[in-house]
Design an enzyme around this catalytic site. Structure first.
Site, mmCIF file in Angstrom:
data_model
loop_
_atom_site.group_PDB
_atom_site.id
_atom_site.type_symbol
_atom_site.label_atom_id
_atom_site.label_comp_id
_atom_site.label_asym_id
_atom_site.label_seq_id
_atom_site.Cartn_x
_atom_site.Cartn_y
_atom_site.Cartn_z
ATOM 1 N N CYS A 99 0.860 -1.186 0.000
ATOM 2 C CA CYS A 99 0.000 0.000 0.000
ATOM 3 C C CYS A 99 0.890 1.227 0.000
ATOM 4 O O CYS A 99 1.859 1.288 0.767
ATOM 5 C CB CYS A 99 -0.894 -0.018 1.242
ATOM 6 S SG CYS A 99 -2.025 1.373 1.320
ATOM 7 N N HIS A 141 -8.876 -4.069 -2.465
ATOM 8 C CA HIS A 141 -7.961 -3.303 -1.608
ATOM 9 C C HIS A 141 -8.379 -1.823 -1.584
ATOM 10 O O HIS A 141 -8.486 -1.217 -0.507
ATOM 11 C CB HIS A 141 -6.531 -3.473 -2.141
ATOM 12 C CG HIS A 141 -5.500 -2.661 -1.432
ATOM 13 N ND1 HIS A 141 -4.460 -3.234 -0.731
ATOM 14 C CD2 HIS A 141 -5.323 -1.313 -1.319
ATOM 15 C CE1 HIS A 141 -3.705 -2.267 -0.220
ATOM 16 N NE2 HIS A 141 -4.210 -1.096 -0.561
ATOM 17 N N GLU A 142 -8.631 -1.261 -2.774
ATOM 18 C CA GLU A 142 -8.979 0.166 -2.848
ATOM 19 C C GLU A 142 -10.376 0.417 -2.258
ATOM 20 O O GLU A 142 -10.600 1.430 -1.586
ATOM 21 C CB GLU A 142 -8.915 0.667 -4.297
ATOM 22 C CG GLU A 142 -7.551 0.510 -4.973
ATOM 23 C CD GLU A 142 -6.403 1.097 -4.187
ATOM 24 O OE1 GLU A 142 -6.602 2.099 -3.471
ATOM 25 O OE2 GLU A 142 -5.288 0.541 -4.283
ATOM 26 N N HIS A 145 -10.244 0.877 1.336
ATOM 27 C CA HIS A 145 -9.792 2.211 1.760
ATOM 28 C C HIS A 145 -10.978 3.147 1.965
ATOM 29 O O HIS A 145 -10.953 4.005 2.852
ATOM 30 C CB HIS A 145 -8.870 2.827 0.694
ATOM 31 C CG HIS A 145 -7.419 2.465 0.849
ATOM 32 N ND1 HIS A 145 -6.668 2.813 1.943
ATOM 33 C CD2 HIS A 145 -6.570 1.803 0.014
ATOM 34 C CE1 HIS A 145 -5.421 2.379 1.784
ATOM 35 N NE2 HIS A 145 -5.332 1.756 0.624
#
Ligand code: NI
Length: 174
Positions: A99, A141-142, A145
């Site tokens: 990241c 993953h994004e 966030h």
């Protein structure tokens, strides 16, 4: 000329906050090119708005082969706005992630192997796409966030490695 944006680093509470839906796509028209330039400049394959200090539901996917991801497919960087993951495969895969907000650390994370997502593109057009492989991983993953969740929240310390140890592990077991 696009500007490079500073990337928020682990320790900043903004990375743990929930981002807001974008009401008007035009409000991020200026931001997106700078996010793409920033992501490409640092060799990232994804960058979310919270990572540049904006708590809005937006991220960039920027898949291309890089030293860290030599097998990444080449896809022009594009913006994902207000994403929703509407389907996840039962099958899961465990793979290495890093990241831009957590430099030097990589970790093994288990994710759904494929997903179907709805989102809005930069022209305000609603899209539905299926993602598999690396793109499915980066998307998840994004997406995390935007809900204030980091990849290190989805693994254990035993599955984390510094760059030095990661390279040793990969060399032993490619
Ligand atoms: Ni990240």
């Amino acid at each position: 000329m696009n500007s490079l944006l500073p990337i928020v680093q682990l320790g900043n509470p903004i990375l743990h906050k929930i981002s807001e839906e974008i009401q008007d796509v035009y409000s991020v028209k200026g931001l997106v090119p700078n996010m793409i330039a920033t992501c490409e400049h640092v060799g990232g394959i994804g960058l979310s708005a919270p990572q540049i200090g904006q708590l809005v539901r937006l991220f960039i996917l920027s898949s291309k082969p890089t030293p860290a991801y030599p097998d990444a497919p080449y896809i022009d960087s594009f913006a994902i706005i207000n994403p929703r993951i509407v389907w996840r495969s039962d099958e899961e895969v465990t793979g290495w992630e890093g990241c831009l907000s957590i430099p030097g650390i990589r970790g093994l994370v288990t994710r759904n192997k494929s997903i179907v997502a709805h989102y809005i593109d930069l022209n305000g057009v609603e899209k539905e796409e299926k993602y598999e492989g690396l793109l499915a991983r980066v998307f998840q993953h994004e997406y995390d966030h935007l809900d204030g969740r980091l990849f290190i929240d989805r693994t254990t310390t035993r599955n984390l490695a510094t760059k030095l140890e990661y390279e040793r592990i990969i060399a032993e077991k490619p």
